[in-house]
Design a protein around this motif. Structure first.
Motif, PDB file in Angstrom:
ATOM      1  N   LEU A 136      53.748  82.618  88.443  1.00  0.00           N
ATOM      2  CA  LEU A 136      54.012  81.320  89.081  1.00  0.00           C
ATOM      3  C   LEU A 136      53.405  81.655  90.413  1.00  0.00           C
ATOM      4  CD1 LEU A 136      57.492  79.889  88.291  1.00  0.00           C
ATOM      5  CD2 LEU A 136      55.297  79.932  86.996  1.00  0.00           C
ATOM      6  N   GLY A 137      53.158  82.879  91.062  1.00  0.00           N
ATOM      7  CA  GLY A 137      52.619  83.292  92.233  1.00  0.00           C
ATOM      8  C   GLY A 137      51.488  83.365  92.378  1.00  0.00           C
ATOM      9  N   GLU A 138      50.443  82.908  91.271  1.00  0.00           N
ATOM     10  CA  GLU A 138      49.044  82.770  91.072  1.00  0.00           C
ATOM     11  C   GLU A 138      48.916  81.246  91.012  1.00  0.00           C
ATOM     12  OE1 GLU A 138      47.632  85.436  88.375  1.00  0.00           O
ATOM     13  OE2 GLU A 138      48.258  87.236  89.409  1.00  0.00           O
ATOM     14  N   TYR A 139      47.890  80.769  91.284  1.00  0.00           N
ATOM     15  CA  TYR A 139      47.405  79.369  90.920  1.00  0.00           C
ATOM     16  C   TYR A 139      47.050  79.234  89.343  1.00  0.00           C
ATOM     17  CZ  TYR A 139      46.949  77.526  95.667  1.00  0.00           C
ATOM     18  OH  TYR A 139      46.900  76.793  97.045  1.00  0.00           O
ATOM     19  N   HIS A 140      47.452  78.027  88.893  1.00  0.00           N
ATOM     20  CA  HIS A 140      47.381  77.679  87.301  1.00  0.00           C
ATOM     21  C   HIS A 140      47.136  76.181  87.511  1.00  0.00           C
ATOM     22  CE1 HIS A 140      48.322  81.640  85.776  1.00  0.00           C
ATOM     23  NE2 HIS A 140      49.266  81.700  86.498  1.00  0.00           N
ATOM     24  N   ASP A 141      46.543  75.590  86.581  1.00  0.00           N
ATOM     25  CA  ASP A 141      46.335  74.256  86.374  1.00  0.00           C
ATOM     26  C   ASP A 141      47.440  73.799  85.234  1.00  0.00           C
ATOM     27  OD1 ASP A 141      43.952  74.789  87.903  1.00  0.00           O
ATOM     28  OD2 ASP A 141      42.661  74.292  86.528  1.00  0.00           O
ATOM     29  N   TYR A 142      48.126  72.857  85.606  1.00  0.00           N
ATOM     30  CA  TYR A 142      49.322  72.390  84.714  1.00  0.00           C
ATOM     31  C   TYR A 142      49.021  70.757  84.523  1.00  0.00           C
ATOM     32  CZ  TYR A 142      51.527  76.619  86.550  1.00  0.00           C
ATOM     33  OH  TYR A 142      52.159  77.902  86.695  1.00  0.00           O
ATOM     34  N   SER A 143      48.675  70.349  83.179  1.00  0.00           N
ATOM     35  CA  SER A 143      48.175  69.180  83.036  1.00  0.00           C
ATOM     36  C   SER A 143      48.999  68.778  81.582  1.00  0.00           C
ATOM     37  CB  SER A 143      46.837  69.013  82.728  1.00  0.00           C
ATOM     38  OG  SER A 143      46.559  69.723  81.429  1.00  0.00           O
ATOM     39  N   VAL A 144      49.145  67.332  81.430  1.00  0.00           N
ATOM     40  CA  VAL A 144      49.351  66.723  80.190  1.00  0.00           C
ATOM     41  C   VAL A 144      48.458  65.695  80.068  1.00  0.00           C
ATOM     42  CG1 VAL A 144      50.818  64.998  81.451  1.00  0.00           C
ATOM     43  CG2 VAL A 144      51.354  65.555  79.068  1.00  0.00           C
ATOM     44  N   GLU A 145      48.199  65.418  78.726  1.00  0.00           N
ATOM     45  CA  GLU A 145      47.077  64.288  78.329  1.00  0.00           C
ATOM     46  C   GLU A 145      47.727  63.394  77.062  1.00  0.00           C
ATOM     47  OE1 GLU A 145      43.558  66.339  75.688  1.00  0.00           O
ATOM     48  OE2 GLU A 145      44.058  67.376  77.637  1.00  0.00           O
ATOM     49  N   TRP A 146      47.388  62.510  77.063  1.00  0.00           N
ATOM     50  CA  TRP A 146      47.621  61.663  75.824  1.00  0.00           C
ATOM     51  C   TRP A 146      46.396  61.715  74.767  1.00  0.00           C
ATOM     52  CZ3 TRP A 146      49.887  60.773  80.276  1.00  0.00           C
ATOM     53  CH2 TRP A 146      51.044  60.340  80.214  1.00  0.00           C
ATOM     54  N   LEU A 147      46.761  62.015  73.473  1.00  0.00           N
ATOM     55  CA  LEU A 147      45.828  61.902  72.522  1.00  0.00           C
ATOM     56  C   LEU A 147      46.342  60.913  71.490  1.00  0.00           C
ATOM     57  CD1 LEU A 147      43.132  62.650  71.154  1.00  0.00           C
ATOM     58  CD2 LEU A 147      44.413  64.633  70.220  1.00  0.00           C
ATOM     59  N   GLY A 148      46.268  59.655  71.282  1.00  0.00           N
ATOM     60  CA  GLY A 148      46.890  58.829  70.361  1.00  0.00           C
ATOM     61  C   GLY A 148      48.714  58.798  70.777  1.00  0.00           C
ATOM     62  N   ASN A 149      49.294  58.820  69.985  1.00  0.00           N
ATOM     63  CA  ASN A 149      50.855  59.001  70.433  1.00  0.00           C
ATOM     64  C   ASN A 149      51.252  60.568  70.643  1.00  0.00           C
ATOM     65  OD1 ASN A 149      51.105  56.220  70.062  1.00  0.00           O
ATOM     66  ND2 ASN A 149      51.926  56.440  68.006  1.00  0.00           N
ATOM     67  N   ASP A 150      50.210  61.464  70.681  1.00  0.00           N
ATOM     68  CA  ASP A 150      50.451  62.662  71.056  1.00  0.00           C
ATOM     69  C   ASP A 150      50.679  62.936  72.450  1.00  0.00           C
ATOM     70  OD1 ASP A 150      50.776  63.017  68.083  1.00  0.00           O
ATOM     71  OD2 ASP A 150      49.267  64.520  67.967  1.00  0.00           O
ATOM     72  N   LEU A 151      51.332  63.811  72.952  1.00  0.00           N
ATOM     73  CA  LEU A 151      51.221  64.314  74.446  1.00  0.00           C
ATOM     74  C   LEU A 151      51.078  65.727  74.245  1.00  0.00           C
ATOM     75  CD1 LEU A 151      54.234  62.348  76.133  1.00  0.00           C
ATOM     76  CD2 LEU A 151      51.649  62.232  76.618  1.00  0.00           C
TER      77      LEU A 151
END
Length: 288
Positions: free
Chosen positions: A219-234
């Protein structure tokens, strides 16, 4: 983002590292998508300044949190400098009154801790697409830490209520919750939770455990945290790699959602080091 019993969740930590990241179903869908379109950025904040067309300070008391949210970078709780946003919990050394109110109209107790919380509520709200933030958290694992990057339905009835249609109680449709990154320090350093809150069909009825992953990360290093929609899937991603997928027959989150970044303190443990979540940028994308 509501308080939950995190110890149960930690049993999933070992399983998280064994997640199948070569999901064939996803790959087929992505291959099909790649033939017809791609992601286009329709919102990006790189935090060169604090842009009040994108964010507002949110003063609210939830989860029986110990800290008091304060606006306008009071006590250095919400600073934008050198191209990043810093959200902090700060120990003032003595208890002071706090004017934060709960959704039930209760006033926060006196506290010596203040913190920063910003939301894109009524400023940047989007239906589906893809949300990503690049961030890091210093000194993770200290007792009481609760930094988060998450989404909430735009019709939510919690303060501040600014539009006539903000009448829907959490976590009903219109006030749904998706936690993209949430570090609950009870389990120690270098892990986070990603989840959707499963609505049980009534106000304040949310299942925290049913659709959750506990994932290891430095956690002390940069990371990309994301969520995306694919149909009804997250699909939840860490540095663009799928780590978790919530699949449903029904669309849980059809409503516009706004983004929240905050650093909370969830118990009365003393602070022994600085608490800072540093955010490089936040963006939203649409598929075209």
């Amino acid at each position: 983002m509501k308080y939950f019993t995190f110890i149960i969740a930690l049993s999933a930590l070992a399983l998280a590292s064994g997640c199948d990241r070569s999901n064939v179903k996803e790959q087929v869908k992505q291959d099909n998508q790649a033939a017809v379109g791609g992601w286009r950025v329709n919102f990006l904040d790189e935090f060169d300044t604090f842009n009040d067309e994108n964010w507002q300070d949110q003063m609210i008391w939830v989860n029986n949190e110990d800290q008091c949210y304060v606006p306008n970078n009071q006590h250095n709780t919400r600073e934008v400098s050198n191209g990043t946003l810093k959200l902090r919990v700060v120990d003032l050394g003595e208890k002071r009154p706090c004017d934060n109110m709960s959704k039930d109209g209760k006033k926060h107790h006196d506290t010596q801790y203040v913190a920063g919380r910003i939301a894109s509520k009524n400023l940047k709200e989007f239906v589906k697409g893809k949300w990503t933030a690049r961030l890091k958290v210093e000194n993770s694992g200290q007792p009481g830490m609760f930094p988060a990057w998450w989404l909430l339905g735009a019709l939510n009835n919690e303060p501040p209520v600014q539009e006539a249609d903000e009448t829907v109680c959490w976590p009903m449709t219109g006030s749904g919750e998706i936690d993209i990154f949430e570090h609950h320090s009870d389990g120690g350093p270098d892990h986070y939770a990603a989840r959707t809150i499963k609505s049980l069909g009534y106000c304040d009825g949310g299942d925290w455990q049913a659709e959750m992953l506990v994932q290891s990360a430095t956690l002390g290093e940069y990371h990309d945290y994301s969520v995306e929609w694919l149909g009804n899937d997250l699909i939840f991603r860490l540095d663009e790699v799928e780590v978790y997928r919530v699949s449903n027959d029904e669309d849980q989150f059809p409503e516009p959602l706004f983004a929240i970044l905050n650093f909370a303190k969830i118990n009365d443990s003393p602070m022994t080091q600085n608490w800072t979540m540093e955010v490089d940028w936040v963006k939203h994308e649409v598929w075209e």
